[in-house]
Design an enzyme around this catalytic site. Structure first.
Site, PDB file in Angstrom:
ATOM      1  N   CYS A  67       5.438  -3.690 -28.987  1.00 32.79           N
ATOM      2  CA  CYS A  67       5.997  -4.689 -29.514  1.00 32.79           C
ATOM      3  C   CYS A  67       6.902  -5.441 -28.636  1.00 32.79           C
ATOM      4  CB  CYS A  67       6.787  -4.509 -30.781  1.00 32.79           C
ATOM      5  SG  CYS A  67       5.865  -3.647 -32.016  1.00 32.79           S
ATOM      6  N   ARG A 113       2.857  -8.468 -25.226  1.00 33.05           N
ATOM      7  CA  ARG A 113       3.180  -6.997 -25.494  1.00 33.05           C
ATOM      8  C   ARG A 113       2.609  -6.730 -26.889  1.00 33.05           C
ATOM      9  NH1 ARG A 113       6.713  -4.284 -22.569  1.00 33.05           N
ATOM     10  NH2 ARG A 113       7.353  -2.676 -24.072  1.00 33.05           N
ATOM     11  N   TRP A 138       2.852  -5.507 -32.475  1.00 34.90           N
ATOM     12  CA  TRP A 138       1.619  -4.985 -32.619  1.00 34.90           C
ATOM     13  C   TRP A 138       1.400  -3.852 -33.484  1.00 34.90           C
ATOM     14  CZ3 TRP A 138      -0.294  -0.312 -29.482  1.00 34.90           C
ATOM     15  CH2 TRP A 138      -1.718  -0.229 -29.318  1.00 34.90           C
ATOM     16  N   ASN A 160      10.252  -1.033 -31.426  1.00 32.30           N
ATOM     17  CA  ASN A 160       9.103  -0.881 -30.765  1.00 32.30           C
ATOM     18  C   ASN A 160       9.083   0.613 -31.006  1.00 32.30           C
ATOM     19  OD1 ASN A 160       6.827  -0.937 -29.249  1.00 32.30           O
ATOM     20  ND2 ASN A 160       7.988  -1.266 -27.304  1.00 32.30           N
ATOM     21  N   GLY A 161       7.882   1.010 -31.284  1.00 33.72           N
ATOM     22  CA  GLY A 161       7.646   2.807 -31.254  1.00 33.72           C
ATOM     23  C   GLY A 161       7.239   3.066 -32.571  1.00 33.72           C
ATOM     24  N   GLU A 218     -14.902   0.815 -13.917  1.00 36.55           N
ATOM     25  CA  GLU A 218     -13.596  -0.352 -14.088  1.00 36.55           C
ATOM     26  C   GLU A 218     -14.561  -1.567 -14.428  1.00 36.55           C
ATOM     27  OE1 GLU A 218     -10.673  -0.532 -14.655  1.00 36.55           O
ATOM     28  OE2 GLU A 218     -10.269  -2.558 -14.244  1.00 36.55           O
ATOM     29  N   LYS A 255     -13.470  -3.748 -17.786  1.00 38.25           N
ATOM     30  CA  LYS A 255     -13.039  -5.436 -17.593  1.00 38.25           C
ATOM     31  C   LYS A 255     -13.806  -6.161 -18.583  1.00 38.25           C
ATOM     32  CE  LYS A 255      -9.696  -5.198 -16.331  1.00 38.25           C
ATOM     33  NZ  LYS A 255      -9.450  -3.717 -16.195  1.00 38.25           N
ATOM     34  N   GLU A 309     -13.555  -5.275 -22.388  1.00 37.74           N
ATOM     35  CA  GLU A 309     -12.253  -5.464 -23.191  1.00 37.74           C
ATOM     36  C   GLU A 309     -11.901  -6.850 -23.259  1.00 37.74           C
ATOM     37  OE1 GLU A 309      -8.663  -3.866 -21.167  1.00 37.74           O
ATOM     38  OE2 GLU A 309      -9.557  -4.320 -19.134  1.00 37.74           O
ATOM     39  N   HIS A 338     -30.885  10.442 -16.415  1.00 41.40           N
ATOM     40  CA  HIS A 338     -30.606  11.460 -17.227  1.00 41.40           C
ATOM     41  C   HIS A 338     -30.220  10.649 -18.705  1.00 41.40           C
ATOM     42  CE1 HIS A 338     -30.819  14.541 -14.253  1.00 41.40           C
ATOM     43  NE2 HIS A 338     -30.114  13.755 -13.466  1.00 41.40           N
ATOM     44  N   LYS A 369      -0.760  -4.566 -24.072  1.00 46.01           N
ATOM     45  CA  LYS A 369      -0.579  -4.513 -22.497  1.00 46.01           C
ATOM     46  C   LYS A 369      -0.226  -2.993 -22.243  1.00 46.01           C
ATOM     47  CE  LYS A 369      -0.865  -5.462 -18.286  1.00 46.01           C
ATOM     48  NZ  LYS A 369      -1.928  -5.395 -17.623  1.00 46.01           N
TER      49      LYS A 369
HETATM   50  C1  AGP Z   1      -6.721  -2.050 -18.380  1.00 41.83           C
HETATM   51  O1  AGP Z   1      -7.467  -3.321 -18.381  1.00 41.83           O
HETATM   52  C2  AGP Z   1      -6.334  -1.769 -19.824  1.00 41.83           C
HETATM   53  N1  AGP Z   1      -5.570  -2.938 -20.287  1.00 41.83           N
HETATM   54  C3  AGP Z   1      -5.756  -0.397 -20.116  1.00 41.83           C
HETATM   55  O2  AGP Z   1      -6.836   0.559 -19.915  1.00 41.83           O
HETATM   56  C4  AGP Z   1      -4.663   0.306 -19.208  1.00 41.83           C
HETATM   57  O3  AGP Z   1      -4.916   0.480 -17.975  1.00 41.83           O
HETATM   58  C5  AGP Z   1      -4.339   1.553 -19.916  1.00 41.83           C
HETATM   59  O4  AGP Z   1      -3.730   1.217 -21.031  1.00 41.83           O
HETATM   60  C6  AGP Z   1      -3.180   2.212 -18.891  1.00 41.83           C
HETATM   61  O5  AGP Z   1      -2.057   1.450 -18.865  1.00 41.83           O
HETATM   62  P1  AGP Z   1      -0.952   1.714 -17.691  1.00 41.83           P
HETATM   63  O6  AGP Z   1      -1.595   1.668 -16.499  1.00 41.83           O
HETATM   64  O7  AGP Z   1       0.164   0.518 -17.970  1.00 41.83           O
HETATM   65  O8  AGP Z   1      -0.517   3.348 -17.905  1.00 41.83           O
END
Ligand code: AGP
Length: 610
Positions: free
Chosen positions: A2, A27, A74, A100-101, A483, A487, A490, A506, A605
């Site tokens: 948050c 966030r 969040w 937050n937490g 990766e 991308k 997500e 496989h 994030k």
């Molecule tokens: C990346 O596009 C994602 N949003 C997510 O996988 C992110 O890389 C992951 O949560 C790790 O975050 P960090 O690098 O802040 O530890």
């Protein structure tokens, strides 16, 4: 995860709070609210939905006051509803808390408080704190009331607390998620992250775990949980506030993709010498002697950062000749890893607050290991607990999908590998100089790739309606296939899988037909012929091939439906270039699908909870 903002000062309170929340909306953004103290007492406005819904509510019921707090959420406990939106009150309505937490023992605390007559209105864990503080506030000033309750809490928290009967006082406390205190001219701030307050002040300090700050209109005092005063080092943030804005780009993600030449250049700046081949890592509290004793390296991270770790394995094993293990943060501590004191653990994290990565780092430290952090956020918990830090100087990464932080992590891993190779003598100085020269040239090559953006957008037009994608790569580029798939999935919500190309036969080969776009990464390295064989297998089953290859590869161009070319560079540097077209492809496909590119559904994030 948050966003929290608190303000005491003479500016228009709700403007400062809302402006701060807007800069923190990345966030977490499923509900929001704010509370102010004015001559009527404590007033609260909250909304489910995005921040613009809160802005509308404030237009209908204007608020102002002498000090206050704001929160964008969040959800972790309790649906994203108005009732569950923060701030949360105590029974009297005199006090509110934003959080937050996660409070892991909130159920037992809630039951205990209900037994003592407290009435709860929400499904959240946060509300228990409001009632705990309420009880202590009867006999203590707010800062003591909060501090005395915190040991009851199990879990992680970054909180701000204000009370109508405690004028011009914001109590902030941290155990886990970040909190920064801003020191302006006769105005003071508390926030979850720097962009929220950077327009007002560059002078900040970060709370550490188990610290409580009392922020008033005269300044900020910090104590530990035992009530002992703590002196905090004020840092001057040099970021240009504009860096945290979109700078004219349609989305933060696109801005951050285009920032990569500057970000990689800044990450390398001052740390490498192509004349001597030497590496300079300024925040490395690990001696060359200790680095020489390392017999094994563990790389631990989550998500995109884990993909960087997978690339790091190739770099370190090739340049340093030391065995490297790669672990996902959420798995590491639960597999009871066999670790030796002379092992080195490297944690990689953009935010520096990812709970699973932080926990892995603490697991290693508890077993006496040295840890190095590769991280993008100054003052983040992971960096403060590391023995050595390589900051990626990517600048604030606001888009939830990580892009520039990733390429900077790869650059930082190059620095680490070159540094270790230097101190362990596993790389000839001439080879090191040649490698560094190519490393320093990367920003120019990234610029060249960015110029192909229009062609990549054309490819996106062709495939944005697909329901599935397969990404294939080999060797050091296999993590880039992972990766590229992450991308895409997500931000466009298309199901996408990344696979080592050799694994295709496989199982995944069963997926291939004329409806399945297959992104194949094929570069002139030692596995190129093998990769071409895999591409033939895809073509034989009418799969539609989007090839990412190096300039001048005519053979592949004839086989692929679409070809995206990148400049040639050293094999070990190719991943930094190969990912750029995949970032742009994902961006344009998501845009065409009408997705919220910067704030994809269900994501946040930084995942500061397990
Ligand atoms: C990346 O596009 C994602 N949003 C997510 O996988 C992110 O890389 C992951 O949560 C790790 O975050 P960090 O690098 O802040 O530890």
């Amino acid at each position: 995860m948050c966003g929290i903002v608190g303000y005491i000062g003479n500016k228009r309170l709700t403007s400062v709070l809302m402006d701060g929340l807007r800069r923190l909306e990345y966030r977490g953004y499923d509900s929001a609210g704010l509370a102010v103290v004015n001559d009527k007492g404590l007033e609260v406005v909250r909304c489910a939905g995005k921040l613009r819904d809160l802005e509308e509510a404030l237009r209908l019921t204007p608020l102002d006051g002498a000090f206050g707090v704001g929160h964008t959420r969040w959800a972790t406990h309790g649906r994203p509803t108005e009732e569950n939106a923060h701030p949360h009150r105590d029974c009297t309505g005199n006090l509110v808390v934003v959080h937050n937490g996660i409070i892991e023992n909130y159920v037992e605390l809630k039951h205990e408080l209900q037994q003592r007559g407290h009435a709860f209105k929400t499904e959240t864990d946060t509300e228990v704190m409001a009632h705990l503080f309420e009880e202590k506030l009867k006999d203590h000033p707010l800062e003591e009331a909060v501090r005395l309750c915190l040991p009851r809490l199990r879990g992680v928290y970054a909180i701000c607390v204000i009370a109508a009967n405690q004028p011009k006082k914001i109590i902030a406390a941290r155990n886990g998620p970040p909190l920064v205190v801003g020191l302006g001219k006769n105005e003071y701030f508390v926030a979850s992250d720097i962009p929220a307050i950077l327009h007002h002040t560059r002078d900040v300090f970060f709370l550490d775990d188990r610290e409580v700050a009392m922020v008033t209109d005269a300044g900020a005092q910090v104590k530990d949980l035992e009530g002992r005063p703590v002196t905090k080092k004020v840092q001057r943030i040099t970021w240009d506030p504009i860096m945290a804005e979109k700078s004219g780009f349609k989305h933060f993600m696109l801005k951050e993709i285009y920032e990569q030449p500057r970000a990689v250049r800044d990450t390398l700046r001052g740390r490498v010498s192509s004349e001597t081949g030497k590496i300079f890592l300024e925040e490395m509290d690990i001696s060359p002697e200790e680095f020489r004793k390392v017999r094994r390296i563990s790389l631990v991270a989550c998500g995109t950062s884990w993909h960087a770790a997978l690339v790091g394995k190739f770099l370190l094993e090739r340049l340093v000749r030391v065995p490297v293990e790669v672990d996902i943060g959420s798995e590491f501590r639960y597999r009871d890893p066999i670790l030796f004191p002379e092992d080195l653990v490297v944690v990689i994290s953009q935010s520096g607050e990812t709970a699973d990565t932080l926990a892995a780092q603490r697991e290693a430290k508890a077993k006496g290991l040295k840890t190095v952090a590769i991280c993008n956020v100054v003052g983040s918990m992971i960096t403060r607990e590391a023995d050595g830090v390589i900051f990626t100087h990517a600048g604030p990464e606001i888009g939830v999908a990580s892009t520039k932080a990733f390429t900077c992590q790869l650059a930082a891993l190059q620095l680490l590998a070159l540094h270790l190779a230097e101190v362990r003598g596993t790389l000839e100085p001439e080879s090191a100089k040649e490698h560094i020269a190519q490393l320093l040239h990367l920003p120019v090559l990234i610029e060249k790739i960015l110029q192909t953006d229009p062609a990549i957008e054309e490819v996106a037009k062709e495939y944005y309606r697909a329901s599935d994608f397969l990404f294939l790569g080999r060797g050091v580029n296999y993590p880039i296939a992972l990766e590229g798939a992450l991308k895409l999935k997500e931000i466009s919500y298309i199901h996408a899988e990344g696979y080592p190309a050799g694994e295709m036969k496989h199982g995944p080969i069963a997926l291939i037909d004329r409806n399945l776009p297959v992104v194949a990464l094929a570069f002139g390295d030692k596995v190129f012929e093998k990769m071409m064989g895999n591409i033939e297998e895809v073509k034989a089953r009418e799969g539609r091939i989007i090839a990412v290859t190096q300039e001048g590869n005519g053979t592949l161009a004839k086989m692929a439906s679409h070809t995206i070319s990148i400049p040639k560079t050293a094999d070990l540097l190719t991943p930094i270039l190969a990912v750029i077209p995949l970032q742009l492809l994902a961006y344009h496909i998501a845009l065409r699908r009408g997705c919220d590119v910067d704030q994809p559904r269900n994501l946040a994030k930084s995942v500061t909870v397990e």
